[in-house]
Motif scaffolding. Structure first.
Motif, mmCIF file in Angstrom:
data_model
loop_
_atom_site.group_PDB
_atom_site.id
_atom_site.type_symbol
_atom_site.label_atom_id
_atom_site.label_comp_id
_atom_site.label_asym_id
_atom_site.label_seq_id
_atom_site.Cartn_x
_atom_site.Cartn_y
_atom_site.Cartn_z
ATOM 1 N N UNK A 25 0.768 -1.306 0.073
ATOM 2 C CA UNK A 25 0.012 -0.024 -0.014
ATOM 3 C C UNK A 25 0.963 1.360 -0.136
ATOM 4 N N UNK A 26 0.459 2.273 -0.694
ATOM 5 C CA UNK A 26 1.122 3.595 -0.605
ATOM 6 C C UNK A 26 0.911 4.355 0.544
ATOM 7 N N UNK A 27 -0.004 3.919 1.343
ATOM 8 C CA UNK A 27 -0.383 4.891 2.566
ATOM 9 C C UNK A 27 -0.303 4.093 3.710
ATOM 10 N N UNK A 28 -0.175 4.933 4.934
ATOM 11 C CA UNK A 28 -0.415 4.353 6.272
ATOM 12 C C UNK A 28 -1.626 5.264 6.789
ATOM 13 N N UNK A 29 -2.633 4.429 7.206
ATOM 14 C CA UNK A 29 -4.023 5.482 7.581
ATOM 15 C C UNK A 29 -4.424 5.006 8.840
ATOM 16 N N UNK A 30 -5.049 5.977 9.416
ATOM 17 C CA UNK A 30 -5.933 5.817 10.638
ATOM 18 C C UNK A 30 -7.245 6.333 10.543
ATOM 19 N N UNK A 31 -8.348 6.092 11.083
ATOM 20 C CA UNK A 31 -9.539 6.432 10.944
ATOM 21 C C UNK A 31 -9.894 6.793 12.379
ATOM 22 N N UNK A 32 -10.281 7.945 12.740
ATOM 23 C CA UNK A 32 -10.565 8.378 14.041
ATOM 24 C C UNK A 32 -11.995 9.015 14.300
ATOM 25 N N UNK A 33 -12.536 8.933 15.436
ATOM 26 C CA UNK A 33 -13.891 9.580 15.942
ATOM 27 C C UNK A 33 -13.667 10.731 16.711
ATOM 28 N N UNK A 34 -12.667 11.496 16.229
ATOM 29 C CA UNK A 34 -12.588 13.012 16.855
ATOM 30 C C UNK A 34 -12.723 14.064 15.704
ATOM 31 N N UNK A 35 -13.043 15.126 16.042
ATOM 32 C CA UNK A 35 -13.350 16.253 15.147
ATOM 33 C C UNK A 35 -12.021 16.747 14.490
ATOM 34 N N UNK B 87 9.654 4.975 -1.132
ATOM 35 C CA UNK B 87 11.041 5.356 -1.630
ATOM 36 C C UNK B 87 11.973 4.155 -2.147
ATOM 37 N N UNK B 88 11.796 3.145 -1.527
ATOM 38 C CA UNK B 88 12.690 1.802 -1.838
ATOM 39 C C UNK B 88 12.083 1.205 -2.794
ATOM 40 N N UNK B 89 10.799 1.079 -2.800
ATOM 41 C CA UNK B 89 10.122 0.258 -4.031
ATOM 42 C C UNK B 89 10.203 0.967 -5.413
ATOM 43 N N UNK B 90 10.207 2.370 -5.455
ATOM 44 C CA UNK B 90 10.349 3.158 -6.594
ATOM 45 C C UNK B 90 11.513 3.198 -7.107
ATOM 46 N N UNK B 91 12.439 3.199 -6.261
ATOM 47 C CA UNK B 91 13.910 3.886 -6.760
ATOM 48 C C UNK B 91 14.895 2.483 -6.847
#
Length: 133
Positions: free
Chosen positions: A2-12, A100-104
């Protein structure tokens, strides 16, 4: 990968942006830039969208190590952290440093990517813990 590291939060949104700044700082990242995408699209295109900000985070020692391997790596440094509204909560996303490693295909960047991943993951994980005083 995956190209991202993601978290979902219940805060504003505003609370999350503040917490992201603190979490990144605790892991040695400073915020060099901030792009308020919502305000920019409204001002330039009269387009309304959810709250969306891009924080340009930098960990100078990690950036220096990566740049010593390849000067053009600045194009791929895992600097952008997105905070965006998502319904009643928020989403926080960071670029996966392994990109970075995967693309280069430069193995010399692997230790930098691993440390950046560890620090970003720690920052993101800290956002999911209950913060009480």
């Amino acid at each position: 990968m995956r190209h991202d590291r993601t978290v979902h939060l219940d805060t504003g949104f505003a609370t999350t942006v503040d917490r992201v700044r603190e979490a990144l700082a605790a892991q040695g990242f400073g915020i060099l830039t901030e792009i308020d995408v919502t305000a920019t699209l409204k001002a330039k295109l009269d387009h309304d969208m959810e709250d969306y900000v891009i924080l340009g985070a930098c960990n100078p020692p990690l950036a220096h190590r990566a740049l010593e391997v390849d000067r053009s790596i600045g194009l791929l440094l895992p600097c952008n952290v997105v905070v965006r509204a998502d319904g009643a909560g928020t989403v926080v996303q960071a670029l996966n440093p392994d990109t970075m490693v995967a693309l280069t295909e430069l193995d010399a960047l692997r230790p930098v990517a691993e440390e950046a991943t560890r620090r970003l993951d720690a920052a993101l994980a800290s956002l999911t813990t209950d913060v009480t005083s």
